[in-house]
Design a protein around this motif. Structure first.
Motif, PDB file in Angstrom:
ATOM      1  N   PRO A 226       0.805  -1.236   0.000  1.00 61.79           N
ATOM      2  CA  PRO A 226       0.000   0.000   0.000  1.00 61.79           C
ATOM      3  C   PRO A 226       0.836   1.282   0.000  1.00 61.79           C
ATOM      4  N   ASN A 227       2.016   1.256   0.584  1.00 68.03           N
ATOM      5  CA  ASN A 227       2.841   2.463   0.599  1.00 68.03           C
ATOM      6  C   ASN A 227       3.311   2.860  -0.799  1.00 68.03           C
TER       7      ASN A 227
ATOM      8  N   GLY B   3       2.739   7.003  -4.860  1.00 69.11           N
ATOM      9  CA  GLY B   3       2.482   7.253  -6.268  1.00 69.11           C
ATOM     10  C   GLY B   3       1.182   7.971  -6.558  1.00 69.11           C
ATOM     11  N   LYS B   4       0.455   8.390  -5.531  1.00 70.60           N
ATOM     12  CA  LYS B   4      -0.865   8.990  -5.732  1.00 70.60           C
ATOM     13  C   LYS B   4      -0.801  10.168  -6.697  1.00 70.60           C
TER      14      LYS B   4
ATOM     15  N   GLU C  99      -4.061   1.892  -9.268  1.00 67.06           N
ATOM     16  CA  GLU C  99      -4.711   2.278  -8.016  1.00 67.06           C
ATOM     17  C   GLU C  99      -4.249   3.645  -7.533  1.00 67.06           C
ATOM     18  N   ALA C 100      -3.043   4.053  -7.934  1.00 72.05           N
ATOM     19  CA  ALA C 100      -2.531   5.370  -7.548  1.00 72.05           C
ATOM     20  C   ALA C 100      -3.030   6.472  -8.475  1.00 72.05           C
ATOM     21  N   ASN C 101      -3.702   6.107  -9.546  1.00 71.92           N
ATOM     22  CA  ASN C 101      -4.164   7.083 -10.543  1.00 71.92           C
ATOM     23  C   ASN C 101      -2.984   7.845 -11.148  1.00 71.92           C
ATOM     24  N   ALA C 102      -1.903   7.146 -11.416  1.00 69.43           N
ATOM     25  CA  ALA C 102      -0.720   7.758 -12.018  1.00 69.43           C
ATOM     26  C   ALA C 102      -0.944   7.968 -13.511  1.00 69.43           C
ATOM     27  N   LYS C 103      -0.103   8.796 -14.100  1.00 68.97           N
ATOM     28  CA  LYS C 103      -0.213   9.056 -15.538  1.00 68.97           C
ATOM     29  C   LYS C 103       0.639   8.095 -16.356  1.00 68.97           C
ATOM     30  N   GLN C 104       1.792   7.690 -15.835  1.00 68.07           N
ATOM     31  CA  GLN C 104       2.701   6.834 -16.595  1.00 68.07           C
ATOM     32  C   GLN C 104       3.447   5.900 -15.648  1.00 68.07           C
TER      33      GLN C 104
END
Length: 318
Positions: free
Chosen positions: A217-218, A223-224, A260-265
């Protein structure tokens, strides 16, 4: 802002990939380079790039396994030989200070710059410097291992000079006050609110660089909403049991973190030497099935991280 991968392999060097090291180039932002991990041969890899060791101002170590730190003594010594006089900060888990100091002492190496070694005792905000913030959190590896989140400060909106000229407001010291958002009374008695002449602000960029880890989870926390997540991909999707036993991640577990972090790349690194040619692309395709904007990087790849568009630019783009 640019990421350059100096080494993308796992465990030991191979003909295709050197061991881990990543340069975050902040030359336009602060005329500095930050290094993340420094495996054996990193300074040799640097010779194949335009990077100048004296520009390296900070080094962040994720953990103390050899493929992430054995290049440190040589790089630090060479930085001194090559004219580096500005201070260098090294961050890492407890034990990094002993490793560096012992290596320099036994080899009778003398530095021409101030070396500050900071052993991480608490997670969270590691430091804030010139608006940049770096956070760290512990991951799940066989020894203590950290991931890092780098946050760039937001960009203030630009002064709308054309709008001021249309209102016959002449250039001069008053422009600075207007740009600061002050309410200003002009010589002709008009009162204007500086905020009305400032364009839309722009969010700063976020880069997340993770050390070796199981799915955790960390990793998602760090990476949020990141523009880029750099995540290890030591094993293929069908080797989940082996990944767990060796405290590493699979391609699809890395992709799950990015999703899950909603990252772009998502950039995959720390690739085992068992994966060559077509097998590398299979790893990438596995991850893409979960998170489409995924790329497996190779040594010397450079990834530009563009500025985020503001709302007006998004509307024009659409």
């Amino acid at each position: 802002m640019e990421l350059q991968f100096l080494g993308t392999g796992a465990g030991v060097p191979s003909k295709q990939r050197n061991v881990t090291s990543i340069a975050l180039k902040l030359l336009d932002e602060r005329n500095e380079i930050w290094l993340f991990d420094c495996g054996e041969g990193t300074q040799q890899q640097i010779l194949e790039t335009t990077t100048k060791p004296r520009k390296i101002g900070k080094i962040f170590i994720t953990h103390l396994h050899g493929d992430h730190i054995f290049g440190l003594p040589g790089l630090i010594s060479s930085r001194s030989f090559q004219g580096g006089e500005t201070s260098l900060e090294v961050y890492g888990p407890k034990g990094i200070k002993s490793f560096i100091q012992t290596s320099l002492r036994v080899s009778d190496s003398h530095l021409k710059f101030q070396l500050n070694i900071i052993e991480i005792e608490e997670t969270g905000l590691l430091f804030e410097d010139k608006g940049f913030k770096v956070y760290c959190e512990e991951l799940d590896h066989r020894i203590k291992c950290f991931g890092y989140r780098i946050e760039e400060p937001d960009f203030q909106g630009e002064l709308q000079v054309d709008k001021l000229k249309e209102m016959n407001i002449p250039a001069g010291p008053v422009y600075k006050r207007i740009k600061n958002g002050e309410t200003v009374e002009l010589n002709d008695g008009r009162v204007i609110d500086g905020k009305d002449f400032i364009g839309e602000s722009r969010d700063g960029r976020i880069v997340t660089i993770l050390g070796d880890t199981r799915y955790h989870p960390n990793s998602i926390k760090l990476g949020k909403n990141a523009d880029v997540i750099v995540h290890e991909s030591t094993f293929s999707a069908d080797e989940g049991k082996m990944a767990k036993n060796y405290y590493h991640s699979t391609s699809t577990q890395a992709a799950k973190v990015a999703k899950e972090a909603n990252a772009k790349q998502l950039l995959l690194t720390h690739i085992s030497a068992r994966y060559l040619g077509r097998a590398v692309y299979e790893l990438e395709n596995e991850a893409k099935s979960v998170f489409p904007n995924t790329k497996i990087v190779k040594d010397f790849d450079s990834i530009d991280i563009p500025l985020k568009r503001n709302q007006e630019e998004d509307e024009n783009h659409d």
